[in-house]
Structure formats: structure tokens, C-alpha cells
Write a protein that holds these residues in place. Sequence first.
Motif, PDB file in Angstrom:
ATOM      1  N   ALA A   1       0.826  -1.204   0.000  1.00  0.00           N
ATOM      2  CA  ALA A   1       0.000   0.000   0.000  1.00  0.00           C
ATOM      3  C   ALA A   1       0.860   1.253   0.000  1.00  0.00           C
ATOM      4  CB  ALA A   1      -0.934   0.001   1.211  1.00  0.00           C
ATOM      5  N   SER A   2       1.957   1.224   0.758  1.00  0.00           N
ATOM      6  CA  SER A   2       2.840   2.382   0.823  1.00  0.00           C
ATOM      7  C   SER A   2       3.479   2.656  -0.537  1.00  0.00           C
ATOM      8  CB  SER A   2       3.921   2.147   1.879  1.00  0.00           C
ATOM      9  OG  SER A   2       4.856   3.205   1.882  1.00  0.00           O
ATOM     10  N   LEU A   3       3.980   1.607  -1.189  1.00  0.00           N
ATOM     11  CA  LEU A   3       4.611   1.794  -2.494  1.00  0.00           C
ATOM     12  C   LEU A   3       3.592   2.238  -3.535  1.00  0.00           C
ATOM     13  CD1 LEU A   3       7.071   1.628  -4.323  1.00  0.00           C
ATOM     14  CD2 LEU A   3       6.581  -0.809  -4.655  1.00  0.00           C
ATOM     15  N   ALA A   4       2.413   1.613  -3.533  1.00  0.00           N
ATOM     16  CA  ALA A   4       1.369   2.001  -4.481  1.00  0.00           C
ATOM     17  C   ALA A   4       0.947   3.446  -4.247  1.00  0.00           C
ATOM     18  CB  ALA A   4       0.168   1.071  -4.368  1.00  0.00           C
ATOM     19  N   GLY A   5       0.872   3.847  -2.976  1.00  0.00           N
ATOM     20  CA  GLY A   5       0.508   5.225  -2.667  1.00  0.00           C
ATOM     21  C   GLY A   5       1.541   6.209  -3.192  1.00  0.00           C
ATOM     22  N   ARG A   6       2.810   5.875  -3.056  1.00  0.00           N
ATOM     23  CA  ARG A   6       3.871   6.742  -3.570  1.00  0.00           C
ATOM     24  C   ARG A   6       3.832   6.798  -5.091  1.00  0.00           C
ATOM     25  NH1 ARG A   6       8.521   3.619  -1.285  1.00  0.00           N
ATOM     26  NH2 ARG A   6       9.846   4.991  -2.557  1.00  0.00           N
ATOM     27  N   PHE A   7       3.497   5.663  -5.723  1.00  0.00           N
ATOM     28  CA  PHE A   7       3.379   5.627  -7.179  1.00  0.00           C
ATOM     29  C   PHE A   7       2.241   6.531  -7.644  1.00  0.00           C
ATOM     30  CE2 PHE A   7       1.167   3.494 -10.781  1.00  0.00           C
ATOM     31  CZ  PHE A   7       2.083   3.815 -11.772  1.00  0.00           C
ATOM     32  N   VAL A   8       1.080   6.394  -7.020  1.00  0.00           N
ATOM     33  CA  VAL A   8      -0.066   7.227  -7.390  1.00  0.00           C
ATOM     34  C   VAL A   8       0.257   8.695  -7.166  1.00  0.00           C
ATOM     35  CG1 VAL A   8      -2.452   7.795  -6.778  1.00  0.00           C
ATOM     36  CG2 VAL A   8      -1.765   5.404  -7.009  1.00  0.00           C
ATOM     37  N   GLN A   9       1.014   8.982  -6.115  1.00  0.00           N
ATOM     38  CA  GLN A   9       1.390  10.365  -5.808  1.00  0.00           C
ATOM     39  C   GLN A   9       2.224  10.976  -6.934  1.00  0.00           C
ATOM     40  OE1 GLN A   9       2.579  10.530  -1.670  1.00  0.00           O
ATOM     41  NE2 GLN A   9       3.638  12.455  -2.054  1.00  0.00           N
ATOM     42  N   LEU A  10       3.041  10.161  -7.593  1.00  0.00           N
ATOM     43  CA  LEU A  10       3.837  10.657  -8.719  1.00  0.00           C
ATOM     44  C   LEU A  10       2.957  11.116  -9.873  1.00  0.00           C
ATOM     45  CD1 LEU A  10       6.722   8.005  -8.993  1.00  0.00           C
ATOM     46  CD2 LEU A  10       6.856  10.308  -8.016  1.00  0.00           C
ATOM     47  N   LEU A  11       1.749  10.547  -9.974  1.00  0.00           N
ATOM     48  CA  LEU A  11       0.869  10.832 -11.102  1.00  0.00           C
ATOM     49  C   LEU A  11      -0.098  11.977 -10.830  1.00  0.00           C
ATOM     50  CD1 LEU A  11      -0.100   7.134 -11.971  1.00  0.00           C
ATOM     51  CD2 LEU A  11       1.830   8.468 -12.854  1.00  0.00           C
ATOM     52  N   GLU A  12      -0.104  12.514  -9.605  1.00  0.00           N
ATOM     53  CA  GLU A  12      -1.128  13.481  -9.222  1.00  0.00           C
ATOM     54  C   GLU A  12      -0.914  14.900  -9.748  1.00  0.00           C
ATOM     55  OE1 GLU A  12      -1.293  13.086  -4.995  1.00  0.00           O
ATOM     56  OE2 GLU A  12      -2.697  11.399  -5.075  1.00  0.00           O
ATOM     57  N   PRO A  13       0.317  15.433  -9.817  1.00  0.00           N
ATOM     58  CA  PRO A  13       0.468  16.825 -10.273  1.00  0.00           C
ATOM     59  C   PRO A  13      -0.011  17.001 -11.709  1.00  0.00           C
ATOM     60  CG  PRO A  13       2.465  16.059  -9.166  1.00  0.00           C
ATOM     61  CD  PRO A  13       1.602  14.855  -9.383  1.00  0.00           C
ATOM     62  N   PRO A  14      -0.481  18.205 -12.060  1.00  0.00           N
ATOM     63  CA  PRO A  14      -0.910  18.451 -13.438  1.00  0.00           C
ATOM     64  C   PRO A  14       0.178  18.110 -14.443  1.00  0.00           C
ATOM     65  CG  PRO A  14      -1.562  20.274 -12.020  1.00  0.00           C
ATOM     66  CD  PRO A  14      -0.692  19.381 -11.198  1.00  0.00           C
ATOM     67  N   GLY A  15      -0.180  17.307 -15.445  1.00  0.00           N
ATOM     68  CA  GLY A  15       0.759  16.931 -16.484  1.00  0.00           C
ATOM     69  C   GLY A  15       1.664  15.771 -16.141  1.00  0.00           C
ATOM     70  N   ALA A  16       1.631  15.291 -14.889  1.00  0.00           N
ATOM     71  CA  ALA A  16       2.567  14.247 -14.471  1.00  0.00           C
ATOM     72  C   ALA A  16       2.289  12.915 -15.141  1.00  0.00           C
ATOM     73  CB  ALA A  16       2.537  14.091 -12.956  1.00  0.00           C
ATOM     74  N   ALA A  17       1.026  12.573 -15.308  1.00  0.00           N
ATOM     75  CA  ALA A  17       0.688  11.264 -15.873  1.00  0.00           C
ATOM     76  C   ALA A  17       1.261  11.107 -17.277  1.00  0.00           C
ATOM     77  CB  ALA A  17      -0.821  11.073 -15.890  1.00  0.00           C
ATOM     78  N   GLY A  18       1.191  12.154 -18.073  1.00  0.00           N
ATOM     79  CA  GLY A  18       1.699  12.089 -19.430  1.00  0.00           C
ATOM     80  C   GLY A  18       3.210  12.096 -19.521  1.00  0.00           C
ATOM     81  N   ALA A  19       3.877  12.490 -18.444  1.00  0.00           N
ATOM     82  CA  ALA A  19       5.336  12.582 -18.447  1.00  0.00           C
ATOM     83  C   ALA A  19       6.006  11.321 -17.922  1.00  0.00           C
ATOM     84  CB  ALA A  19       5.785  13.785 -17.619  1.00  0.00           C
ATOM     85  N   HIS A  20       5.216  10.373 -17.402  1.00  0.00           N
ATOM     86  CA  HIS A  20       5.773   9.191 -16.759  1.00  0.00           C
ATOM     87  C   HIS A  20       5.467   7.926 -17.538  1.00  0.00           C
ATOM     88  CE1 HIS A  20       7.455  10.754 -13.044  1.00  0.00           C
ATOM     89  NE2 HIS A  20       6.352  11.428 -12.790  1.00  0.00           N
ATOM     90  N   THR A  21       6.377   6.983 -17.439  1.00  0.00           N
ATOM     91  CA  THR A  21       6.147   5.612 -17.873  1.00  0.00           C
ATOM     92  C   THR A  21       6.268   4.717 -16.645  1.00  0.00           C
ATOM     93  OG1 THR A  21       8.485   5.157 -18.313  1.00  0.00           O
ATOM     94  CG2 THR A  21       7.174   6.121 -20.126  1.00  0.00           C
ATOM     95  N   VAL A  22       5.859   3.463 -16.789  1.00  0.00           N
ATOM     96  CA  VAL A  22       6.007   2.539 -15.666  1.00  0.00           C
ATOM     97  C   VAL A  22       7.477   2.419 -15.282  1.00  0.00           C
ATOM     98  CG1 VAL A  22       5.665   0.164 -14.882  1.00  0.00           C
ATOM     99  CG2 VAL A  22       3.921   1.265 -16.311  1.00  0.00           C
ATOM    100  N   ALA A  23       8.344   2.336 -16.295  1.00  0.00           N
ATOM    101  CA  ALA A  23       9.771   2.187 -16.016  1.00  0.00           C
ATOM    102  C   ALA A  23      10.348   3.416 -15.316  1.00  0.00           C
ATOM    103  CB  ALA A  23      10.530   1.929 -17.325  1.00  0.00           C
ATOM    104  N   SER A  24       9.945   4.614 -15.747  1.00  0.00           N
ATOM    105  CA  SER A  24      10.480   5.827 -15.118  1.00  0.00           C
ATOM    106  C   SER A  24       9.997   5.949 -13.674  1.00  0.00           C
ATOM    107  CB  SER A  24      10.088   7.065 -15.924  1.00  0.00           C
ATOM    108  OG  SER A  24       8.698   7.337 -15.826  1.00  0.00           O
ATOM    109  N   CYS A  25       8.750   5.550 -13.429  1.00  0.00           N
ATOM    110  CA  CYS A  25       8.225   5.590 -12.056  1.00  0.00           C
ATOM    111  C   CYS A  25       8.958   4.586 -11.174  1.00  0.00           C
ATOM    112  CB  CYS A  25       6.732   5.292 -12.050  1.00  0.00           C
ATOM    113  SG  CYS A  25       5.703   6.618 -12.705  1.00  0.00           S
ATOM    114  N   ALA A  26       9.176   3.388 -11.686  1.00  0.00           N
ATOM    115  CA  ALA A  26       9.891   2.375 -10.911  1.00  0.00           C
ATOM    116  C   ALA A  26      11.292   2.866 -10.561  1.00  0.00           C
ATOM    117  CB  ALA A  26       9.949   1.069 -11.688  1.00  0.00           C
TER     118      ALA A  26
END
Length: 311
Positions: free
Chosen positions: A195-220
Motif C-alpha cells: 500500500a505504501s509503495l502504491a501510494g507513492r506511485f499514485v502520488q507521482l501521477l497526481e500533479p498536473p501533467g505528471a501522468a503524461g510525463a511518466h512511464t512505468v519504467a520511469s516511475c519504478a
Amino acid sequence: MTATRNSAPVHPDMPLHRLDVPAPRALPFAIGTFDTIGPLSRAAYPHRHTFYEIAYVTHGSGSHVIDLRRWTLRPPHLCFITPGRTHHWQQHEQVHGSVVLFDPSFLLAHPSDRALLRALGEHPSLPLTGQAAARVEDLLDGMRSEYGEGQRGMPTVLQAYLHILLVHASRLPAETRAHSGHAAQTRDAAPGAAASLAGRFVQLLEPPGAAGAHTVASCAAELGVSVGYLTAAARSATGRTPGQLIRHAQVLEAKRLLAGTDMTVRRVAHDVGFADPAYFCRFFRRETGASPGQFRREAHEGPATESTTLW
């Protein structure tokens, strides 16, 4: 306290409000009433924040629109708005109550509060019974007094009050705080590490424009884990793969921009990570069942009611 915005409401981009606490306050925190916080506390146009907002509505009518969902005001209730989400007050009459504003940095004393706020933000309008309302009012009264007196040790006392308020809200009956998505429901019950890791992952996607700037590999890589480990943790905590969560975040951001701005579809596509607008349109239709233009027209006809699930 004043909150500034980066553009006028008619600008094609989404207005972004930042927390600006004037001297002598040095805290990334403010509490007051809708009146003392200022007119932006009742902003009637879609906008988003870089900070968290908790609104306790005691009187008033109308609607509160949060991420394209309309919540009818039935005081007393608590509203939770997390950074990056769009919201505005619609056809409101004499909305009164308390407003608490704070930057993410204010949560450093209780890091777990981020997860509580994320979970509460999944169903951001909580109606309260008499007993629950009385408890919330006591906590807010204590917070206001502490903030007004400005005594030594005030920041830690305010952080403690905020932590208690969030825990209290999270304990409300399940039918009151029923979450709107499977991910939030499963995340609460997930093992701690996943849950902690998933929460940190979701947090990376929250800022405006963040989802489009990330890939699974870059987040990992940013989280310091392997793609396989991240995938296992995300599945365990949310029931979804990291790729599905990224696509979900892209769709949500696209919906915010289509409904809340006059940006062209090409510009929306670019902002959520698509160089080819035609491919974005196919992606959006596949994920939502509607074209970007159709979604925008329907959104402008009126936001969904509480009973409608948009994603």
C-alpha cells in the motif's frame, strides 16, 4: 491568508491557486471562515490548488463540483480537495463554515496523513450526523484558537489537531464515506508495504501533467524498485497494473481540461502525453466510450450527480 491564481478564469488554461500566507505567519497553513479566507474560497469557476483544502460547510445551499461530480450541499458536511483536483461552487447561496488550507509540507510530522487524505479525497463530501458534527466542530474550534493565539509550539499542536480530524473522518461509517472506486476500497485493506509503495506511485501521477510525463519504467526507477516489484505492489494494493493506473490518470487529467478549460483537443492531447491528437482521440474514446468533443459538450451541459460514476 490569500490564495493567488496564475490566470483569469477566462484564460484557456486551468487557473491554479497557490497558498500565500502573509506575514507574520510563516506556516504553510491557514484556517478561517469562508468570509475571512476571502472570495476565492467560494470560487464559482473550475480551478485547482497546489495545496490541500478541507471545507466544513455548516450552512448554505447549492452544489460543490469536484472533478466533474456534483455534490449537493446538505450541511453539515466535510469536503476534502486534494492538490491537482478541479473544483468549484455552483449556484451557491450563503455558504458558511470553516476552511482549512495547508501545503503538503505541513504533513511531514504525520506522513500517513497523505494516505488518509488521498482516501478521503476519493469520496470528498461527507455528510455528518449531530454527534460527528459536534466532534468536528470541537476540533476546528481548537485549531482556530491555537492558530489565533500563536503560542510557542503552535505548528506541532496544529499538526496534531489535523491528524485527529483526518483519523476521525476516516472512522465514519462505511456507508457515509463509501469510496467511489475499486482502487480506493482495496487500497485501504492492502498490506502495509504494498500500500505504501502504491501510494507513492499514485502520488507521482497526481500533479498536473505528471501522468503524461511518466512511464512505468520511469516511475519504478524514481521509486527505487524494479518494474516487476512495482507491478506486484500495485496489483496487491489497487487491483490494477501500473500501466492501467497511468492511463486512468491520463483520462482523468484529460477530462479535467476538457470540462474546465477552452484548450483545444490538440493541446489537451499534448498536456496528457500524446504527440498525435488522432491517437489521443482513439485512446480517449476507448477508455471512456465518448470522443473528447462529445465529452466536453456533455460536461458543459452539467456535471454528473453523486450517483454517476465517471471513471
